[in-house]
Every structure is written in C-alpha cells, then in structure tokens.
Write a protein that holds these residues in place. Structure first.
Motif, PDB file in Angstrom:
ATOM      1  N   LEU A 137       0.831  -1.205   0.000  1.00  0.00           N
ATOM      2  CA  LEU A 137       0.000   0.000   0.000  1.00  0.00           C
ATOM      3  C   LEU A 137       0.865   1.254   0.000  1.00  0.00           C
ATOM      4  CD1 LEU A 137      -2.639  -1.035   2.711  1.00  0.00           C
ATOM      5  CD2 LEU A 137      -2.925  -1.078   0.224  1.00  0.00           C
ATOM      6  N   ASN A 138       0.324   2.336  -0.577  1.00  0.00           N
ATOM      7  CA  ASN A 138       1.025   3.612  -0.466  1.00  0.00           C
ATOM      8  C   ASN A 138       0.784   4.194   0.932  1.00  0.00           C
ATOM      9  OD1 ASN A 138      -1.502   4.911  -0.438  1.00  0.00           O
ATOM     10  ND2 ASN A 138      -1.478   5.173  -2.678  1.00  0.00           N
ATOM     11  N   SER A 139       1.346   5.347   1.190  1.00  0.00           N
ATOM     12  CA  SER A 139       1.312   5.912   2.551  1.00  0.00           C
ATOM     13  C   SER A 139      -0.110   6.179   3.027  1.00  0.00           C
ATOM     14  CB  SER A 139       2.123   7.204   2.594  1.00  0.00           C
ATOM     15  OG  SER A 139       3.466   6.939   2.256  1.00  0.00           O
ATOM     16  N   GLU A 166       4.722  10.102  -0.025  1.00  0.00           N
ATOM     17  CA  GLU A 166       3.442   9.545  -0.448  1.00  0.00           C
ATOM     18  C   GLU A 166       3.500   8.029  -0.590  1.00  0.00           C
ATOM     19  OE1 GLU A 166       0.552  10.892  -0.742  1.00  0.00           O
ATOM     20  OE2 GLU A 166       1.166  12.943  -0.308  1.00  0.00           O
ATOM     21  N   GLY A 167       4.683   7.481  -0.620  1.00  0.00           N
ATOM     22  CA  GLY A 167       4.804   6.018  -0.717  1.00  0.00           C
ATOM     23  C   GLY A 167       6.170   5.600  -1.194  1.00  0.00           C
ATOM     24  N   THR A 168       7.075   5.352  -0.278  1.00  0.00           N
ATOM     25  CA  THR A 168       8.412   4.898  -0.649  1.00  0.00           C
ATOM     26  C   THR A 168       8.352   3.430  -1.059  1.00  0.00           C
ATOM     27  OG1 THR A 168       9.429   6.433   0.911  1.00  0.00           O
ATOM     28  CG2 THR A 168      10.787   4.608   0.133  1.00  0.00           C
ATOM     29  N   LYS A 193       8.148  -4.392   5.414  1.00  0.00           N
ATOM     30  CA  LYS A 193       7.634  -3.944   6.708  1.00  0.00           C
ATOM     31  C   LYS A 193       7.767  -2.445   6.948  1.00  0.00           C
ATOM     32  CE  LYS A 193       8.922  -6.039  10.274  1.00  0.00           C
ATOM     33  NZ  LYS A 193       9.964  -6.437  11.219  1.00  0.00           N
ATOM     34  N   THR A 194       8.828  -1.859   6.425  1.00  0.00           N
ATOM     35  CA  THR A 194       9.118  -0.459   6.743  1.00  0.00           C
ATOM     36  C   THR A 194       7.995   0.456   6.251  1.00  0.00           C
ATOM     37  OG1 THR A 194      11.477  -0.939   6.548  1.00  0.00           O
ATOM     38  CG2 THR A 194      10.829   1.374   6.540  1.00  0.00           C
ATOM     39  N   ALA A 195       7.647   1.422   7.074  1.00  0.00           N
ATOM     40  CA  ALA A 195       6.540   2.331   6.767  1.00  0.00           C
ATOM     41  C   ALA A 195       6.791   3.067   5.456  1.00  0.00           C
ATOM     42  CB  ALA A 195       6.366   3.334   7.904  1.00  0.00           C
TER      43      ALA A 195
END
Length: 718
Positions: free
Chosen positions: A292-294, A360-362, A455-457
């Motif tokens: 998923l994106n942020s 916005e999404g790494t 896992k990383t945000a």
C-alpha cells in the motif's frame, strides 16, 4: 600444385608463431593462386574426345532423384547428407528436408545425419525416394562412473540418474547446484539467490541428522564440503547421482544422503585446441509483492484501530504520533522524531534527530533492487596424443546481485593431465585452484533486507532533508532499519575463499583384464572475512556503537584410495567386473580464529579497518581447532551381466571412524540389486518398433552416517 599450397597452410597453422600471422594473408592469396592454376591450357584432342564421351555416357545413365528425409515425427530434417555410394557426388537436404541429386539408375543413395542411424537405399530406376531416419540409441551404451569404477548405462541396476551436462550449460549460474534445479527426479535444490551464496541439495528428502548434504566425488576424490561455488560448472564433463542405498553403499558411512559423482573435462585426441567460451546476462528482480502507499496504509491502520475499539466496546479515538488524533488522520508535511506537531528546536536537526518530508509512498523494494549483470569467461587449452593427455583452463566469473551493493567474483585455474609412461603404466593429476570473494546481504529473519522492505513504513522516505539516510527515528514508524542504508553500509565487507582440490594418481595394467589404481586426493580450504558493523543513527533501535570483526580459518582433507579392477567377457555372453579396494580419509586438519573491537573513529575509511585501531573496551577474541577425524574402509563390488538381459550387482563395504568409540567404531554396509532387461527377450521382438528399452530392477542396501559433530573443546562440552 594446389595440394602443395594446402600442405603449406597446414604447416603454417601448426607453427603457432608464424601461422596465426599468415592466415589472413594466405586467405587473400590462395584464391588468386587457384585461379592462376585454373587458366586454360593446351588440350589433347584425343583426351578431350574421351572425356566428352565419358561425360555423355554418364549423363545418359544419370537419374535425377528427389525426395524428403523425415524423422519419426514426420518432421523434415535439415542438413542430412545424401551421397552416392562409391562416388564423391553428394548433396544435403534443405530446411524442409527435401533434396535433389543426380545418381545412376542402378546406384545406391546413402543418407547420414548426426544422432541418427545411417541408411542406404538402392535407386532401381526410381525418380522419387523419401525415407525415414531413426534416432540412434547410443545413450544406453554410454559408460558412466558409478563408484570407483565405470558401467554401461544400460547395465545399471541401482537408482542412478545420469545428468545431461549440456542441459546444465543452458542455465547461467555460479555453481552446478543452481543449474541442477528441476533436472533430476528426486533431487531438491534450494538457493538463497544472493551472488555466491551457498546452494542446498537434498536427494530424496532429509534422511539423517546433523548433516543432510550429499557426498560429492570429484575425479575420484570425496568431499563433504557443501560449498559448490568453488567448482567451475564449465569444467564438468559428466555427472551421476546415486540416489538409493543399493547404488550408494559402496561409499558406506558417508552415503546416507546420496552421492553426486562428477568427472571434469579432459583433453581429446588430436592437435592442441584453444577454446574460448563466454556469456553475459542480466537478471531482474521480480515485483512479486505489491504494498500500500502511505495514505492507504495509514487509512487502513486507522480503520483497524476503530475496529479494535468496537470489539472491545470502548470509545477510544484512533491516534498516531505523526498523524494526530481523531476520526480521520491528518497527513503532515514532515515526519520527525518528536511527532508532526512539534514544537521544533535546533536540536531536532541534530544527527540523532532526523527530520524528513512525508513520503506519499516509498517503494523500498525497488530502492533495494537493480538490474544485475553476470559475466563468465572460460579459456581452455587442451589436446592429446599417444603419450599424453592434457587440459589447462582459466576462468573468471562475476555476478552483481539484484540487491544493490552485493557481488561475487571467482577466478579458477584447472589442470588435468595424464601421461603414458609405458603402454601399461599411466600417471596424471586433476587439480583446480579457485579464489573467490563475495559481498552478500547481511541479516536474518526480520533484519533481512527483503523482509524489511515489506515492513518499513512507506511514509518514511529514503533520505531526510539533509540528504542523509532517513529511518524509523520518527515516532510511530516501527523499529526497522532503513534497508538501503544497511546494504550501503556493508558494501565494503568482504568474504574470501581459496580452495585447492584434486588428486594425483597412478594406474598400472597388471594384465589385459586386471588394473591397479592408486590416488591421493587433497581438499584444502582457506577463508578470511572482515566486516564493519556501523552505526544506524536514523533508526529507532539503531546501534550506538560500531564494531569491526575479522576472522580466518583453514581446513585440509586427505583421501588415499587404492583399487584393483578385474574386467572380463566370457563366451561373448557373460560380462563380469570385480572391484576391491581400500580408502583412508583424514579430515578436520585445521583451525579457526576471530576477534572483534568496538568504537572506530573513521568507520567509513576502509584503510583504518584493523583490529589495532579499535577501542580496548569490550574487545574479545577466540580460536579453535577443527578436530581431526580419521576413517578407513575396505570395499568390494561385483557386476555381472548375461546376454545384456540378466543383471546383478553386489556391494559390501566396512568402514571405521574415529568419531565412534572403539567398541562401536566399525560398520558393514552391504547391498544387492538385480535387473531384467525384458526388451532383449525374443518374445519382445514385435514391440521393437515402438519400445527401445524395458528394464525391471530391484535392490536392497544399507548406508551410514558418520557425520557426528566433533567438539572443538571436549572439556567444556556436556
């Protein structure tokens, strides 16, 4: 005269110094010379008249024959040689298998093609002749190594897989284990995927404790080393896998997990041959998981907290250090250690407080991976004559990892020779020297880069506003370490391995049927590694101290094998082969040591990575010896075949190992297998058109496992 120029060309090529320089000039001059000798000369009228009469007679008797050559599937065969028997006239089939040739009406056509049985066909005045060529059944007559001796493939009664090495070569890989994946029934291959990483091979599952890897026999020398990367796949000539106890019991206490027998390439009879083989490939990491994106992730997390409150029956309002508190999240411009609401001070911009723009999404996975090129270069010089057989090979292999900052290099030198000292006496050696270096991803379980990337945000960016690595220092972002930072900071860590493997042997023909062979093998390994574990100031649970570790170890294994091999055919129907032998193995001749120090001032300067440059607080070191282990075995084997129909193999081996107490030191490992080739029976003749070989076999055998761990210090072992 043209023949004289041809002989001159051969001499020039044989002279490597002059020949190579003259080849190009020769190719330019020879057409002109041939044209010169082709100029018309004064002819003899009588001779010319006879020639014309002969040609007219030949044309009068000629017969133009056309047709098609196909295989058993009805497919046209391209390049089939079609010649007139007893003459030099010939042609070849086109892409559809069609041909056309002038042949006397009473002549005979000969059809030949590699891999197919040659067929002759009388013309008898016909204008069209189409034929079917059958594939030649030579595979069953192939001689393979099955344990200290050789056997025809058709006579094997145990469960033995003969691997097609040409199929292995179609898969570019650092070791033959990866190439073997999916190409042998009952053999499971597992690979980590990192460049130069170990490959796991399991034959018919996991059968024992302690060590489940197979025994490898390379040019007659056994080894328990499961590191396959030191063996250049390009050097392999043949490979057999002994899968059941009836075939593997010849190796006794080492064979419980199956046996893989490898024979390396040798020089072929003829002039010296210089070959160069190379390939270049690019690997791409697949996007196998979509995350998923942020905003979607935070919204999902918000919904999850609401659902949890409903289940508990509470009125708890969702909240997050970075996204506020309320029915819906508030997305900030920055993510910081103290939370998005501030207040901000100058200390927030310090090394320990990383501030970054909200992402916005790494895509952490794409940030870690890259297109990874692989290149392989092999140079081989080989040949053989009546007194010597030789092969010298050099190879270089380089693989970049699909993870950034990972790679593997290997240099290999191989020397295989055999000299005929007398007609009855031969001596030779098979040795390879390999040196490899690797940088592989570090971390297991949740610290593995792949796991961390999932896992990383996603709202944590790769870098903070100062251009340094960003991470989970921001409240509420978990405890993961920036996976790209982990790979970058370990890019200069190194593991190197040096391996010398091979044997020296002597063979003597005691009679036309009896051969003696003695072989002394060596497997010597030296490994070194060093690694700097750096600080991770941007991580929530990052290391506050750095440390440097250096280690080294070596080990030697000796294998001395002696065999007597008797092979005889009686009355053309009875084939008997008897082998007896002994083997001594000495292993564990080596030591290892390692040391660690902390608090390095210049952790990014590789030139300062020495143990003496670290602090003395909490430093430690250790060393150990591998623990010598000796084995001795006596073995015997008998193979009998009657009319290629009825087959029998009997094996027994008695092994002793110093790992066991004196009262339980020896074990006996017998086996018996039988086979019946029903396709050779007279009553099966009617099925010969569609059934090439039918064999029934049954076997029983016992194998052992002597791989009990040897404690390096018995005094501290419970």
């Amino acid at each position: 005269m043209p023949h004289q120029f041809t002989n001159l060309f051969k001499k020039l090529v044989a002279n490597h110094t002059v020949g190579i320089r003259c080849v190009v000039l020769f190719l330019l001059v020879i057409p002109a010379v041939q044209a010169l000798f082709a100029l018309p000369v004064k002819s003899n009228p009588i001779s010319t008249e006879k020639t014309l009469l002969n040609n007219y007679s030949a044309l009068k008797n000629a017969n133009i024959v056309t047709g098609q050559v196909t295989n058993s599937k009805g497919e046209g065969l391209v390049g089939v040689s079609v010649t007139v028997k007893g003459a030099t006239t010939g042609t070849s089939t086109d892409a559809s298998g069609n041909y056309s040739i002038d042949v006397p009406a009473n002549g005979t056509l000969v059809f030949s093609y590699v891999g197919f049985a040659t067929k002759e066909m009388p013309v008898n005045g016909r204008k069209t002749i189409s034929i079917l060529l059958n594939a030649e059944s030579t595979a069953l007559s192939e001689v393979v190594v099955t344990g200290y001796s050789t056997q025809r493939k058709k006579d094997i009664t145990g469960s033995v897989t003969v691997v097609d090495v040409k199929q292995l070569e179609e898969t570019p890989a650092s070791n033959f284990g990866e190439q073997l994946q999916g190409k042998a029934a009952g053999v499971v291959v597992g690979a980590q995927g990192a460049p130069g990483s170990p490959t796991m091979i399991r034959i018919r599952g996991i059968g024992t404790v302690n060590n489940n890897g197979p025994l490898y026999i390379i040019d007659g020398v056994s080894t328990r080393n499961q590191d396959l990367n030191s063996i250049n796949p390009n050097d392999i000539e043949s490979m057999q896998i002994l899968k059941d106890a009836s075939s593997a019991s010849i190796y006794g206490a080492q064979a419980s997990n199956g046996v893989i027998i490898i024979t390396t390439r040798k020089g072929k009879l003829g002039r010296p041959v210089l070959t160069y083989d190379a390939y270049y490939s690019i690997a791409t990491a697949p996007q196998f998981v979509k995350v998923l994106n942020s905003r979607d992730r935070v919204n999902t997390q918000w919904e999850s907290m609401k659902n949890a409150a409903d289940i508990r029956g509470t009125s708890t309002v969702p909240s997050h250090p970075q996204f506020g508190k309320g029915e819906t999240p508030v997305f900030p411009k920055y993510v910081i250690p103290t939370g998005s609401n501030g207040p901000f001070t100058v200390d927030d911009w310090a090394e320990s407080n990383r501030i970054a723009e909200f992402s916005e999404g790494t895509d952490w996975y794409n940030a870690l991976t890259q297109k990874a090129p692989t290149q392989s270069h092999n140079l081989t010089f080989s040949g053989a004559n009546a007194t010597a057989q030789y092969l010298l090979g050099l190879s270089y292999y380089n693989q970049e990892g699909t993870y950034k900052y990972t790679n593997y290099d290997r240099y290999t030198l191989r020397s295989n020779t055999q000299f005929n000292v007398r007609k009855w006496l031969r001596t030779g050696e098979n040795f390879s020297l390999s040196f490899s270096g690797a940088n592989r991803p570090t971390g297991q379980d949740e610290s593995n880069p792949m796991i961390t990337s999932l896992k990383t945000a996603p709202w944590v960016p790769l870098y903070d506003i100062t251009g340094r690595f960003s991470g989970t220092k921001a409240n509420g972002s978990g405890n993961d370490v920036n996976p790209l930072a982990r790979l970058y900071r370990t890019k200069d860590n190194k593991n190197t391995d040096l391996r010398l493997f091979g044997n020296y042997f002597v063979e003597a023909d005691l009679s036309s049927d009896l051969k003696f062979r003695t072989s002394f093998g060596l497997d010597h390994i030296r490994s070194n590694s060093y690694a700097m574990s750096k600080k991770f100031p941007e991580a929530a649970e990052g290391a506050s101290r750095n440390s440097f570790t250096q280690s080294a170890n070596y080990n030697s294994r000796y294998v001395w094998t002696n065999t007597l091999n008797y092979k005889k055919t009686f009355n053309e129907n009875h084939n008997l082969q008897v082998l007896i032998g002994s083997e001594f193995i000495g292993d564990g001749n080596g030591r290892s040591m390692s040391a660690i120090r902390y608090d390095y001032l210049f952790e990014d300067n590789v030139n300062t990575w020495t143990l003496t440059n670290g602090g003395t607080k909490d430093m430690s070191n250790s060393s150990s010896f591998n623990g010598k282990v000796n084995m001795f075995g006596l073995f015997a084997r008998a193979d009998y075949a009657y009319k290629d129909r009825y087959l029998l193999t009997a094996i027994t081996r008695r092994d002793g190992s110093s790992r066991f107490s004196a009262s339980n030191r020896y074990g006996t490992f017998p086996s018996l297998s039988v086979g019946w080739r029903a396709s050779e029976e007279n009553f099966m003749e009617a099925s010969s058109s569609w059934l090439s070989d039918l064999k029934f076999r049954a076997g029983y055998g016992v194998t052992g496992n002597s791989e009990i761990p040897r404690a390096s210090n018995w005094a501290t072992t419970y």
